[in-house]
Design an enzyme around this catalytic site. Structure first.
Site, PDB file in Angstrom:
ATOM      1  N   ASP A  28     -23.342  14.468 -10.545  1.00 17.61           N
ATOM      2  CA  ASP A  28     -23.244  16.164 -10.698  1.00 17.61           C
ATOM      3  C   ASP A  28     -22.136  16.561 -11.551  1.00 17.61           C
ATOM      4  O   ASP A  28     -22.121  17.854 -11.568  1.00 17.61           O
ATOM      5  CB  ASP A  28     -23.336  16.604  -9.291  1.00 17.61           C
ATOM      6  CG  ASP A  28     -22.149  16.492  -8.418  1.00 17.61           C
ATOM      7  OD1 ASP A  28     -21.709  15.423  -8.670  1.00 17.61           O
ATOM      8  OD2 ASP A  28     -21.504  17.409  -7.873  1.00 17.61           O
ATOM      9  N   ASP A  67     -18.922  16.446 -11.661  1.00 18.52           N
ATOM     10  CA  ASP A  67     -17.579  16.937 -11.336  1.00 18.52           C
ATOM     11  C   ASP A  67     -16.511  15.892 -11.021  1.00 18.52           C
ATOM     12  O   ASP A  67     -15.497  16.305 -10.946  1.00 18.52           O
ATOM     13  CB  ASP A  67     -17.600  17.774  -9.822  1.00 18.52           C
ATOM     14  CG  ASP A  67     -18.276  16.793  -8.828  1.00 18.52           C
ATOM     15  OD1 ASP A  67     -18.679  15.670  -8.768  1.00 18.52           O
ATOM     16  OD2 ASP A  67     -18.417  17.471  -7.523  1.00 18.52           O
ATOM     17  N   ARG A  68     -16.858  14.588 -11.034  1.00 14.89           N
ATOM     18  CA  ARG A  68     -15.883  13.582 -11.203  1.00 14.89           C
ATOM     19  C   ARG A  68     -15.651  12.856 -12.649  1.00 14.89           C
ATOM     20  O   ARG A  68     -16.276  12.934 -13.434  1.00 14.89           O
ATOM     21  CB  ARG A  68     -16.081  12.234 -10.472  1.00 14.89           C
ATOM     22  CG  ARG A  68     -16.547  12.618  -8.999  1.00 14.89           C
ATOM     23  CD  ARG A  68     -16.551  11.571  -8.312  1.00 14.89           C
ATOM     24  NE  ARG A  68     -17.027  11.913  -6.619  1.00 14.89           N
ATOM     25  CZ  ARG A  68     -16.684  10.920  -5.785  1.00 14.89           C
ATOM     26  NH1 ARG A  68     -16.382   9.907  -5.978  1.00 14.89           N
ATOM     27  NH2 ARG A  68     -17.044  11.342  -4.472  1.00 14.89           N
ATOM     28  N   LYS A  90     -14.311  20.579  -8.777  1.00 14.90           N
ATOM     29  CA  LYS A  90     -13.696  19.524  -9.645  1.00 14.90           C
ATOM     30  C   LYS A  90     -14.650  19.620 -10.767  1.00 14.90           C
ATOM     31  O   LYS A  90     -15.666  19.611 -10.926  1.00 14.90           O
ATOM     32  CB  LYS A  90     -13.446  18.273  -8.971  1.00 14.90           C
ATOM     33  CG  LYS A  90     -14.608  17.700  -8.216  1.00 14.90           C
ATOM     34  CD  LYS A  90     -14.182  16.582  -7.201  1.00 14.90           C
ATOM     35  CE  LYS A  90     -15.419  15.820  -6.874  1.00 14.90           C
ATOM     36  NZ  LYS A  90     -15.817  16.406  -5.354  1.00 14.90           N
ATOM     37  N   SER A  97     -24.303  13.892  -5.513  1.00 18.80           N
ATOM     38  CA  SER A  97     -23.226  13.418  -6.382  1.00 18.80           C
ATOM     39  C   SER A  97     -23.142  11.973  -6.655  1.00 18.80           C
ATOM     40  O   SER A  97     -24.041  11.591  -7.394  1.00 18.80           O
ATOM     41  CB  SER A  97     -21.972  13.687  -5.277  1.00 18.80           C
ATOM     42  OG  SER A  97     -20.789  13.537  -6.338  1.00 18.80           O
ATOM     43  N   HIS A  98     -22.054  11.098  -6.178  1.00 17.00           N
ATOM     44  CA  HIS A  98     -22.047   9.968  -6.663  1.00 17.00           C
ATOM     45  C   HIS A  98     -23.296   8.916  -5.921  1.00 17.00           C
ATOM     46  O   HIS A  98     -23.155   7.794  -6.200  1.00 17.00           O
ATOM     47  CB  HIS A  98     -20.576   9.381  -6.418  1.00 17.00           C
ATOM     48  CG  HIS A  98     -20.402   9.615  -5.136  1.00 17.00           C
ATOM     49  ND1 HIS A  98     -20.125  10.596  -4.336  1.00 17.00           N
ATOM     50  CD2 HIS A  98     -20.183   8.598  -4.053  1.00 17.00           C
ATOM     51  CE1 HIS A  98     -19.619  10.281  -3.064  1.00 17.00           C
ATOM     52  NE2 HIS A  98     -19.815   9.159  -2.825  1.00 17.00           N
ATOM     53  N   ASP A 111     -19.639  11.634 -13.029  1.00 14.91           N
ATOM     54  CA  ASP A 111     -20.839  11.256 -11.960  1.00 14.91           C
ATOM     55  C   ASP A 111     -22.112  11.857 -11.935  1.00 14.91           C
ATOM     56  O   ASP A 111     -22.227  12.749 -12.776  1.00 14.91           O
ATOM     57  CB  ASP A 111     -19.873  11.400 -10.303  1.00 14.91           C
ATOM     58  CG  ASP A 111     -19.693  12.596 -10.025  1.00 14.91           C
ATOM     59  OD1 ASP A 111     -19.688  13.705 -10.912  1.00 14.91           O
ATOM     60  OD2 ASP A 111     -19.923  13.193  -8.877  1.00 14.91           O
TER      61      ASP A 111
HETATM   62  C1  VG1 Z   1     -15.926  11.293  -1.075  1.00 12.80           C
HETATM   63  C2  VG1 Z   1     -14.556  11.452  -1.660  1.00 12.80           C
HETATM   64  C3  VG1 Z   1     -13.723  12.926  -1.853  1.00 12.80           C
HETATM   65  C4  VG1 Z   1     -15.023  13.805  -2.383  1.00 12.80           C
HETATM   66  C5  VG1 Z   1     -16.250  13.817  -1.815  1.00 12.80           C
HETATM   67  C6  VG1 Z   1     -17.090  14.773  -2.580  1.00 12.80           C
HETATM   68  O1  VG1 Z   1     -15.944  11.928   0.172  1.00 12.80           O
HETATM   69  O2  VG1 Z   1     -13.698  10.905  -1.072  1.00 12.80           O
HETATM   70  O3  VG1 Z   1     -12.686  12.836  -2.208  1.00 12.80           O
HETATM   71  O4  VG1 Z   1     -14.324  15.240  -2.528  1.00 12.80           O
HETATM   72  O5  VG1 Z   1     -16.751  12.491  -1.673  1.00 12.80           O
HETATM   73  O6  VG1 Z   1     -17.325  14.216  -3.793  1.00 12.80           O
HETATM   74  P1  VG1 Z   1     -15.852  11.048   1.464  1.00 12.80           P
HETATM   75  O7  VG1 Z   1     -15.994  11.954   2.699  1.00 12.80           O
HETATM   76  O8  VG1 Z   1     -17.041  10.086   1.331  1.00 12.80           O
HETATM   77  O9  VG1 Z   1     -14.413   9.961   1.199  1.00 12.80           O
HETATM   78  V1  VG1 Z   1     -18.754  14.266  -4.541  1.00 12.80           V
HETATM   79  O10 VG1 Z   1     -18.204  14.294  -6.390  1.00 12.80           O
HETATM   80  O11 VG1 Z   1     -19.570  12.747  -4.071  1.00 12.80           O
HETATM   81  O12 VG1 Z   1     -19.558  15.689  -4.335  1.00 12.80           O
HETATM   82 CO    CO Z   2     -19.746  14.708  -7.522  1.00 12.88          CO
END
Ligand code: VG1
Ligand code: CO
Length: 542
Positions: free
Chosen positions: A279, A281-282, A376, A113-114, A277
């Site tokens: 993947d 979804d953000r 998302k 993801s991010h 982001d």
């Molecule tokens: C983070 C975000 C959370 C989100 C998760 C996955 O998690 O705070 O809101 O659902 O990333 O998003 P954490 O545990 O690091 O706070 V993605 O778009 O990175 O799969």
């Molecule tokens: Co993501």
């Protein structure tokens, strides 16, 4: 087809976090690491025989070899069919849609993801269930258990599959459909929104910049925004997915999408700015000269959703993750619909969406989505904004100002302290937990504590419980501070401190830092964070 059984030994660190298993890329590339986890996933779901899976990723380094491995392991399981995105690409929401559209049994999504990508950065693997949503906590627990019991795994000994040509191939009897990653998703978006109205908006001179951050949304945004909706060529920037995201950090927030923020705060700003982001979804939404916090975006989208075809009959309810601001709660109250507060992570929204109890969900971390998929969805949020702008004939800033006038403003910020020594972060959380009972009634930095707890959740649909989801400190006058440890990092611990202050007055000109200063000072004093973690300031403030 020859199936080989490979003996292996367990890894002690394959516990999925907030969103799948995330590790350093080199860890995933190590002998048996990926294979053990994939095999454990098959074990946890009762094997892959006769099943159909969706497979794709965000295009980061190691995406392609990992896909080949999963294909060969699925063939060894006796899977019936795998639907793979061309080039190995699928955004997370597109994968969720393909699972639902094809009635698949689940999907493997390769993404961190991010988190940054590259051989020295991060890699990840998530498994989604047949509803298209992230594996439940019960399922991730079964996967973890299986990783701790594994002795061997099976894999087909075959040549690599060509992922670059759309069409059908096979490994043994397992059918592999390589599909256009964009087409079905794009049809879904066209079915939700008034594309003619958005087309007219662009034709009327509306300008936009969409920063795909060198990640997976590029091809989707090019096809939908530019080719279908008529946004000017060049609207989408950084639109070619790269294995290391252009050496960037594909996290759509004002820090990592700084170039876009600078443009939006300048004279040359287009009418709207957006980013997504790794993947897809953000999302981040920016107006000319104004940033929309993700918590506000959720509230504003929910308040205006009825203007859009898919939601014209209203929304059933809203769900937000606990650290997300209460802005959405005020909208739910005004609409007379329920608002659910869930732990962090999209997996907690699935049961509510499946049961039809909520229509729109969101998180403060720039995730918003609806019942159209079970993830998302970054581009969906951008299209919803565009459709609302077209329907209301107002600017982003005007919609924001109207919203605050009507509902008040939840001033909000998140402070991240990254790569903190795990023992020190745990110690700080323990220090907070130890004080919970004695805090109410005490005063810190001029604020009285009214309530303090460790957030626990009982899923109203299936009764599943999740404890210790974050420390909440509520103060008199509408302030709240939340502490939790991230479940997506790959180095040490990341402490997240979420700050919020509700204000209802005639103007909202005061700077965010100023409004949040008292609650910040109180939170730091109560947690003793600077002393216990050795950090005097956060690494990232969003
Ligand atoms: C983070 C975000 C959370 C989100 C998760 C996955 O998690 O705070 O809101 O659902 O990333 O998003 P954490 O545990 O690091 O706070 V993605 O778009 O990175 O799969
Ligand atoms: Co993501």
């Amino acid at each position: 087809m020859t199936i080989k059984t490979i003996s292996t030994t367990i890894f002690n660190d394959q516990k999925p976090g907030t969103s799948g298993l995330r590790k350093k890329t080199r860890t995933f590339m190590g002998p048996h690491y990926l294979e053990n986890y994939v095999s454990a996933t098959f074990t946890a779901i009762g094997g892959g025989a006769g099943k159909c899976f969706v497979l794709g990723g965000d295009g980061r380094f190691f995406n392609r070899p990992a896909i080949q491995t999963i294909l060969k392991m699925a063939a060894a399981q006796g899977a019936a069919r795998i639907i793979v995105g061309q080039g190995g690409l699928l955004s997370t929401p597109a994968a969720s849609h393909l699972i639902r559209l094809n009635g698949a049994d689940g999907g493997f999504i390769l993404s961190a993801s991010h988190n940054p990508g590259g051989i020295d950065a991060d890699f990840g693997l998530k498994f989604n269930a047949a509803n298209g949503g992230p594996a439940s906590e019960a399922l991730t627990a079964r996967i973890h258990d299986a990783t701790l019991a594994i002795k061997s795994y099976d894999i087909a000994e075959v040549d690599d599959i060509n992922l670059d040509t759309v069409g059908q191939t096979r490994i043994g009897t397992m059918v592999i459909d390589v599909v256009d990653p964009v087409a079905d998703y794009s049809d879904l978006m066209a079915s939700l929104f008034d594309f003619d109205a958005i087309r007219a908006l662009f034709a009327g001179g509306f300008t936009m910049r969409f920063d795909a951050m060198h990640a997976v949304t590029g091809p989707y945004a090019h096809a939908i925004l530019e080719d279908t909706l008529g946004a000017a060529k060049g609207t989408v920037v950084n639109g070619v997915p790269s294995e290391d995201f252009g050496k960037g950090h594909p996290d759509p927030n004002p820090i990592w999408a700084k170039e876009l923020m600078d443009l939006m705060m300048s004279e040359a700003a287009p009418d709207m700015g957006a980013a997504s982001d790794g993947d897809g979804d953000r999302n981040m939404i920016v107006g000319k000269g104004t940033y929309i916090t993700p918590s506000d975006s959720l509230a504003m989208l929910a308040a205006n959703a009825h203007l859009v075809p898919a939601y014209k009959n209203g929304i059933a309810g809203i769900a937000r993750s606990m650290p997300t601001s209460a802005a959405a709660d005020r909208v739910a109250e005004a609409l007379g619909i329920p608002c659910f507060e869930t732990p962090t992570g999209w997996k907690f929204f699935g049961t509510l969406l499946d049961a039809g109890r909520v229509t729109i969900c969101g998180e403060e971390s720039a995730g918003t989505g609806s019942h159209h998929v079970r993830e998302k969805d970054g581009l969906w949020a951008v299209l919803l904004w565009l459709n609302i702008l077209a329907a209301r004939g107002k600017s982003v800033a005007e919609i924001q100002a109207d919203h605050w006038q009507r509902f008040g403003r939840n001033y909000y910020a998140r402070h991240d302290y990254e790569a903190v020594e795990s023992a020190r972060a745990d110690n700080m959380m323990a220090h907070l937990r130890a004080q919970l009972d004695s805090l109410p009634g005490q005063r810190f930095a001029g604020l009285n504590v009214t309530r303090a707890d460790d957030f626990a959740y009982t899923d109203p649909v299936d009764g599943a419980t999740s404890a210790a989801q974050g420390i909440r400190l509520f103060f008199e006058g509408g302030a709240r501070a939340v502490f939790r440890l991230s479940g997506t990092g790959t180095e040490g611990a990341t402490v997240r401190l979420y700050l919020e202050q509700f204000v209802k007055q005639s103007d909202y000109a005061a700077p965010v830092e100023q409004v949040l200063e008292a609650v910040r000072a109180a939170a730091l004093e109560i947690s003793d964070l600077p002393n216990l973690t050795g950090r005097s300031r956060p690494d990232v403030e969003t």
